[in-house]
Design a protein around this motif. Structure first.
Motif, mmCIF file in Angstrom:
data_model
loop_
_atom_site.group_PDB
_atom_site.id
_atom_site.type_symbol
_atom_site.label_atom_id
_atom_site.label_comp_id
_atom_site.label_asym_id
_atom_site.label_seq_id
_atom_site.Cartn_x
_atom_site.Cartn_y
_atom_site.Cartn_z
ATOM 1 N N ARG A 249 0.850 -1.194 0.000
ATOM 2 C CA ARG A 249 0.000 0.000 0.000
ATOM 3 C C ARG A 249 0.881 1.236 0.000
ATOM 4 N N LYS A 250 0.561 2.200 -0.846
ATOM 5 C CA LYS A 250 1.297 3.461 -0.881
ATOM 6 C C LYS A 250 0.345 4.584 -1.261
ATOM 7 N N THR A 251 0.718 5.763 -0.864
ATOM 8 C CA THR A 251 -0.072 6.947 -1.194
ATOM 9 C C THR A 251 0.651 7.720 -2.281
ATOM 10 N N GLU A 252 0.010 7.837 -3.447
ATOM 11 C CA GLU A 252 0.613 8.550 -4.562
ATOM 12 C C GLU A 252 -0.475 9.178 -5.420
ATOM 13 N N THR A 253 -0.142 10.302 -6.041
ATOM 14 C CA THR A 253 -1.049 11.082 -6.899
ATOM 15 C C THR A 253 -2.394 11.329 -6.225
ATOM 16 N N GLY A 254 -2.371 11.471 -4.896
ATOM 17 C CA GLY A 254 -3.590 11.798 -4.169
ATOM 18 C C GLY A 254 -4.486 10.628 -3.844
ATOM 19 N N PHE A 255 -4.035 9.395 -4.062
ATOM 20 C CA PHE A 255 -4.829 8.201 -3.793
ATOM 21 C C PHE A 255 -4.035 7.224 -2.930
ATOM 22 N N ALA A 256 -4.768 6.367 -2.225
ATOM 23 C CA ALA A 256 -4.160 5.196 -1.587
ATOM 24 C C ALA A 256 -4.274 4.043 -2.569
ATOM 25 N N ARG A 257 -3.143 3.571 -3.068
ATOM 26 C CA ARG A 257 -3.128 2.513 -4.085
ATOM 27 C C ARG A 257 -2.421 1.284 -3.535
ATOM 28 N N GLY A 258 -2.849 0.108 -4.000
ATOM 29 C CA GLY A 258 -2.143 -1.077 -3.583
ATOM 30 C C GLY A 258 -2.865 -2.361 -3.893
ATOM 31 N N VAL A 259 -2.310 -3.456 -3.362
ATOM 32 C CA VAL A 259 -2.856 -4.796 -3.535
ATOM 33 C C VAL A 259 -2.781 -5.517 -2.201
ATOM 34 N N ALA A 260 -3.889 -6.113 -1.792
ATOM 35 C CA ALA A 260 -3.918 -6.963 -0.605
ATOM 36 C C ALA A 260 -3.983 -8.417 -1.061
ATOM 37 N N THR A 261 -3.139 -9.270 -0.465
ATOM 38 C CA THR A 261 -3.080 -10.682 -0.830
ATOM 39 C C THR A 261 -3.602 -11.530 0.328
ATOM 40 N N PHE A 262 -4.514 -12.451 0.004
ATOM 41 C CA PHE A 262 -5.135 -13.300 1.011
ATOM 42 C C PHE A 262 -4.839 -14.770 0.705
ATOM 43 N N GLU A 263 -4.432 -15.515 1.722
ATOM 44 C CA GLU A 263 -4.275 -16.962 1.597
ATOM 45 C C GLU A 263 -5.587 -17.623 2.022
ATOM 46 N N GLY A 264 -6.114 -18.504 1.180
ATOM 47 C CA GLY A 264 -7.399 -19.114 1.441
ATOM 48 C C GLY A 264 -7.404 -20.017 2.668
ATOM 49 N N ILE A 265 -8.536 -20.041 3.360
ATOM 50 C CA ILE A 265 -8.745 -20.950 4.479
ATOM 51 C C ILE A 265 -10.047 -21.707 4.229
ATOM 52 N N ASN A 266 -10.268 -22.764 5.018
ATOM 53 C CA ASN A 266 -11.459 -23.610 4.875
ATOM 54 C C ASN A 266 -11.570 -24.126 3.451
ATOM 55 N N GLU A 267 -12.711 -23.944 2.795
ATOM 56 C CA GLU A 267 -12.890 -24.474 1.444
ATOM 57 C C GLU A 267 -12.045 -23.761 0.399
ATOM 58 N N PHE A 268 -11.414 -22.652 0.780
ATOM 59 C CA PHE A 268 -10.573 -21.891 -0.160
ATOM 60 C C PHE A 268 -9.083 -22.183 0.044
ATOM 61 N N LYS A 269 -8.779 -23.122 0.913
ATOM 62 C CA LYS A 269 -7.383 -23.439 1.189
ATOM 63 C C LYS A 269 -6.676 -23.867 -0.100
ATOM 64 N N GLY A 270 -5.469 -23.377 -0.289
ATOM 65 C CA GLY A 270 -4.712 -23.668 -1.501
ATOM 66 C C GLY A 270 -4.838 -22.602 -2.563
ATOM 67 N N GLU A 271 -5.786 -21.652 -2.381
ATOM 68 C CA GLU A 271 -5.959 -20.547 -3.335
ATOM 69 C C GLU A 271 -5.397 -19.260 -2.741
ATOM 70 N N THR A 272 -4.990 -18.370 -3.613
ATOM 71 C CA THR A 272 -4.518 -17.048 -3.206
ATOM 72 C C THR A 272 -5.343 -15.989 -3.935
ATOM 73 N N LEU A 273 -5.866 -15.064 -3.180
ATOM 74 C CA LEU A 273 -6.688 -13.989 -3.733
ATOM 75 C C LEU A 273 -5.928 -12.676 -3.659
ATOM 76 N N GLU A 274 -5.995 -11.899 -4.736
ATOM 77 C CA GLU A 274 -5.474 -10.540 -4.731
ATOM 78 C C GLU A 274 -6.619 -9.553 -4.912
ATOM 79 N N VAL A 275 -6.664 -8.558 -4.043
ATOM 80 C CA VAL A 275 -7.646 -7.480 -4.144
ATOM 81 C C VAL A 275 -6.879 -6.191 -4.423
ATOM 82 N N SER A 276 -7.116 -5.609 -5.590
ATOM 83 C CA SER A 276 -6.449 -4.367 -5.991
ATOM 84 C C SER A 276 -7.342 -3.185 -5.647
ATOM 85 N N PHE A 277 -6.733 -2.106 -5.180
ATOM 86 C CA PHE A 277 -7.547 -0.953 -4.779
ATOM 87 C C PHE A 277 -6.900 0.361 -5.183
#
Length: 365
Positions: A249-277
């Protein structure tokens, strides 16, 4: 018409942060500002959009800038009043009411605090039905309503009146000024008539926010699943469960920009999710699957409490549920997709409605 008291404010703050898709300002700061204003000035009058005269002037009040900056530079409330009063003076007309420009933790609360302090009503309508990062990303823009004249004000007492040839230029000029004024400012923007609101606004947004907050609160009291109860109200879907493995996460050009990465749990175990913002969550995808993309809503919720987590509030190790919610139909028009679709933000994916992704089985819920 009805009155909003402290409990309504508490519930609206939670629902607004959920619909704010990670952006719209710190919900805790916004809630405190609204509660303090009610404590000092009394309950707030909330109007339905059809209770506003067609020729009345209504002006939204909102924060502009990077939410991350607010962690160190909280607004006092005076900035909003300064912007509002300066715009009223510039227009030479009495402003009948204010309203939120978007759903978001601060930006749904700020007009309530302002209204209490000025003795004005708030209209139950907004211009997004969620939060978006840029000024032209409102339904009013889709219908040709000008964002200017607008006034921006900072905590130091600086103000600026902006008038532009179109709303894209409003965003460019106001964003540059916001950066120079410390990264966040308060705005009075999109002055419009009651008729404009009825034609272009998204009506009932504060009511939905209140229903969401109430559902989450009561679910916790009754040992029910707060996320499921909230998704019933907005027709949303649980897309992924995981824990935060990384946050860039970084603040540039007046916005908070970045990517959050999540490791799956329960039925999502083994998957990786990226949320871009970009202030707000805009794209959620795994290595194999597109889960949700703007303009549909992507919210990150605490897995235990169901409470929404903002982009600046995502922390390593937190266990979260990522949900997707269908956007308002106005955003699914050709101009809507052109204005706030994935291509605008530089993502090389096509917009597919979240319910179609779910139906196709590209998401598992």
């Amino acid at each position: 018409m009805r009155k909003l008291g402290k409990q309504e404010i508490e519930d609206i703050a939670v629902g607004a942060a959920l619909l704010g898709t990670g952006g719209g300002g710190d919900p805790y700061i916004g809630k405190l500002m609204a509660l303090q204003a009610i404590e000092e000035y009394g309950e707030i009058t909330l109007l339905n959009v059809d209770e506003v005269p067609d020729d009345a002037v209504v002006v939204p009040s909102a924060m502009m800038g990077a939410p991350t900056v607010m962690l160190e530079k909280a607004p006092s409330g005076e900035e909003a009043i300064t912007a509002f009063k300066n715009l009223e003076s510039y227009l030479g007309k009495e402003i009948f009411a204010t309203m939120p420009i978007e759903a978001g933790g601060l930006n749904s609360m700020l007009p309530l605090a302002l209204a209490a302090r000025l003795g004005l009503p708030v209209v139950d309508v907004d211009g997004m039905g969620r939060a978006f990062p840029e000024l032209q990303m409102v339904t009013f823009y889709l219908d040709g309503i000008s964002a200017t004249p607008m006034v921006i004000a900072d905590e130091k007492g600086n103000t600026s009146v902006i008038s532009t040839i179109n709303n894209v230029w409003t965003e460019r000029i106001a964003r540059a000024a916001t950066i120079e004024m410390g990264g966040t400012v308060m705005t009075a923007i999109y002055p419009m008539t009651g008729k404009n609101l009825k034609d272009s606004g998204i009506s009932g947004i504060l009511k939905v926010e209140e229903e969401l907050g109430k559902a989450i609160r009561l679910a916790k009291q009754n040992n029910a699943d707060p996320i499921k109860e909230a998704m019933k109200i907005v027709g949303g879907f649980e897309l992924f469960r995981g824990k935060v493995a990384d946050i860039n996460r970084k603040t540039e050009t007046g916005f908070a920009r970045g990517v959050a990465t999540f490791e799956g749990i329960n039925e999502f175990k083994g998957e990786t999710l990226e949320v871009s913002f970009q202030n707000e969550h805009l794209l959620a995808q795994t290595e194999q699957r597109l889960l949700c993309v703007t303009p549909d809503l992507i919210a990150v919720l605490d897995a235990e409490t169901g409470l929404p987590i903002t982009t600046e509030g995502i922390r390593y190790g937190a266990r979260c549920v990522v949900v997707g919610i269908p956007c308002h139909p106005k955003w699914r028009t050709e101009k809507g997709i052109e204005t706030v679709g994935p291509k605008y933000f530089g993502y090389d994916v096509e917009y597919v409605p979240v319910e179609e992704l779910v139906k196709k089985g590209e998401t598992v819920k």
